[in-house]
Write an enzyme that holds these catalytic residues in place. Structure first.
Site, PDB file in Angstrom:
ATOM      1  CB  SER A   1      14.389 -11.102 -41.378  1.00 45.72           C
ATOM      2  OG  SER A   1      15.020 -11.245 -40.071  1.00 45.72           O
ATOM      3  CG  ASN A   2      14.288  -9.351 -35.720  1.00 43.36           C
ATOM      4  OD1 ASN A   2      14.116 -10.326 -34.731  1.00 43.36           O
ATOM      5  ND2 ASN A   2      15.554  -9.408 -36.449  1.00 43.36           N
TER       6      ASN A   2
ATOM      7  NE  ARG B   1      25.028  10.700 -34.489  1.00 45.60           N
ATOM      8  CZ  ARG B   1      24.768  10.285 -33.524  1.00 45.60           C
ATOM      9  NH1 ARG B   1      24.769   8.680 -33.620  1.00 45.60           N
ATOM     10  NH2 ARG B   1      26.169  10.233 -32.324  1.00 45.60           N
TER      11      ARG B   1
ATOM     12  NE  ARG C   1      21.335   6.033 -40.102  1.00 44.73           N
ATOM     13  CZ  ARG C   1      23.071   5.998 -41.123  1.00 44.73           C
ATOM     14  NH1 ARG C   1      24.176   6.219 -40.219  1.00 44.73           N
ATOM     15  NH2 ARG C   1      23.005   5.598 -42.339  1.00 44.73           N
TER      16      ARG C   1
ATOM     17  CG  ASN D   1      18.564  -2.010 -30.563  1.00 40.14           C
ATOM     18  OD1 ASN D   1      17.773  -2.220 -32.031  1.00 40.14           O
ATOM     19  ND2 ASN D   1      19.141  -2.314 -30.048  1.00 40.14           N
TER      20      ASN D   1
ATOM     21  CG  HIS E   1      22.507  -6.163 -30.391  1.00 39.43           C
ATOM     22  ND1 HIS E   1      23.415  -5.398 -30.805  1.00 39.43           N
ATOM     23  CD2 HIS E   1      23.653  -6.812 -29.683  1.00 39.43           C
ATOM     24  CE1 HIS E   1      24.685  -5.387 -31.498  1.00 39.43           C
ATOM     25  NE2 HIS E   1      25.060  -6.843 -30.420  1.00 39.43           N
TER      26      HIS E   1
HETATM   27  C1  GAR Z   1      19.407  -8.170 -36.421  1.00 38.91           C
HETATM   28  O1  GAR Z   1      20.144  -9.550 -36.196  1.00 38.91           O
HETATM   29  C2  GAR Z   1      19.804  -7.416 -35.266  1.00 38.91           C
HETATM   30  O2  GAR Z   1      18.922  -7.854 -33.856  1.00 38.91           O
HETATM   31  C3  GAR Z   1      19.753  -6.795 -35.655  1.00 38.91           C
HETATM   32  O3  GAR Z   1      20.406  -6.645 -37.218  1.00 38.91           O
HETATM   33  C4  GAR Z   1      19.756  -7.601 -37.816  1.00 38.91           C
HETATM   34  C5  GAR Z   1      18.830  -7.308 -38.235  1.00 38.91           C
HETATM   35  O4  GAR Z   1      18.281  -8.248 -39.084  1.00 38.91           O
HETATM   36  N1  GAR Z   1      20.626  -5.327 -34.739  1.00 38.91           N
HETATM   37  C6  GAR Z   1      21.554  -4.513 -34.287  1.00 38.91           C
HETATM   38  O5  GAR Z   1      22.756  -5.131 -34.359  1.00 38.91           O
HETATM   39  C7  GAR Z   1      21.372  -3.672 -33.590  1.00 38.91           C
HETATM   40  N2  GAR Z   1      23.038  -3.615 -33.449  1.00 38.91           N
HETATM   41  P1  GAR Z   1      16.413  -7.698 -40.517  1.00 38.91           P
HETATM   42  O6  GAR Z   1      16.674  -6.822 -40.487  1.00 38.91           O
HETATM   43  O7  GAR Z   1      16.072  -9.413 -41.194  1.00 38.91           O
HETATM   44  O8  GAR Z   1      15.594  -7.991 -39.397  1.00 38.91           O
END
Ligand code: GAR
Length: 194
Positions: free
Chosen positions: A12-13, A64, A90, A106, A108
Site C-alpha cells: 500500500s505504501n 545476504r 529485511r 525506510n 516504520h
Molecule cells: C508498513 O506499515 C510499514 O511501515 C511496515 O510494513 C508495512 C507495509 O505495508 N514496515 C516495517 O515494519 C519495517 N520494519 P504495505 O506493504 O501495505 O506498504
C-alpha cells in the site's frame, strides 16, 4: 530523481507513492520495484502502474551480502539515486548501504525507537500506549535505527481495534511518505519550501 522501491508484501505504501502525480510532476521516476517475495501483492500493484519488477530471492544466494550484490548489479544500469523501503522486511547490510550511503530511506509503523522490528502495530496496541505513530528515517546497519527524518503521532481511540488503529497508521504512512519524498525532490531541485 531516479528511485527504486523495495517491498516484501502488500504494497500500500508502494502504491501511494506510485500513483502520486504530485511526485511524478516534481521529478520522481520509479525505475523498479525490488521484491524478495515472488507471491507478494505489491508485484500486481507495480504491474498496474507499468513499473518494472525485479524479484530477487534471498534463498537463491549463499548469504545476504551476495544477495544484495546481485540487486546492486541490476540497479547500477538504472542509475538509481535513492532507495525507498516500503514494507521491505529485511535488514539491509553494509553491502547495499555502502553503495547508497544516506540514500536509503525506510518507513516504520511506530514512534521509533519504540517497537522496532516486526509486528510493531500489534505490539504498540497490546502495550496500551495512548499514542503511537509512524517514523521515516535514513537507515543504518541496525534494525529500524538510523537518523529520523519525520515522525507523526497517531492517537489510539477508545474503541480502537488493532485493525482500526492499523488502518489509521497506514493512512498516516501514505501521506507522510509522499511528503518526505516531495521534500527530498524539492530540496534536490533547489526549491526551498520551508
Ligand atoms: C508498513 O506499515 C510499514 O511501515 C511496515 O510494513 C508495512 C507495509 O505495508 N514496515 C516495517 O515494519 C519495517 N520494519 P504495505 O506493504 O501495505 O506498504
Amino acid at each position: 530523481m531516479r528511485a527504486a522501491i523495495f517491498a516484501s508484501g502488500n504494497g500500500s505504501n508502494f502504491e501511494a507513492i506510485a500513483k502520486s502525480n504530485e511526485l511524478k510532476n516534481a521529478g520522481l521516476e520509479i525505475e523498479v520495484l525490488v521484491c524478495d517475495q515472488p507471491d507478494a501483492h505489491v508485484i500486481q500493484r507495480a504491474q498496474k502502474y507499468h513499473i518494472p519488477v525485479l524479484v530477487v530471492k534471498l534463498s537463491d544466494y549463499p548469504n545476504r551480502g551476495l544477495y544484495e550484490q546481485a540487486i546492486i548489479e541490476k540497479l547500477i544500469p538504472l542509475k538509481i539515486e535513492y532507495i525507498f523501503l516500503a514494507g521491505y522486511m529485511r535488514v539491509v547490510t553494509p553491502v547495499l548501504l555502502g553503495k547508497y550511503p544516506k540514500r536509503i530511506i525506510n518507513i516504520h509503523p511506530s514512534l521509533l525507537p519504540k517497537f522496532s522490528g516486526l509486528e510493531a502495530i500489534e505490539r504498540a496496541f497490546a502495550s496500551g500506549d495512548e499514542v503511537t505513530g509512524v517514523t521515516i528515517h535514513y537507515i543504518d546497519e541496525g534494525v529500524d535505527t538510523g537518523p529520523i527524518i519525520k515522525q507523526n503521532k497517531v492517537v489510539r481511540l477508545k474503541n480502537d481495534t488493532v485493525d482500526s488503529l492499523a488502518q489509521r497508521i497506514h493512512q498516516t504512512e501514505h501521506q507522510m511518505y509522499r511528503q518526505v519524498i516531495l521534500d527530498l525532490l524539492n530540496k534536490n531541485n533547489g526549491v526551498d519550501k520551508k
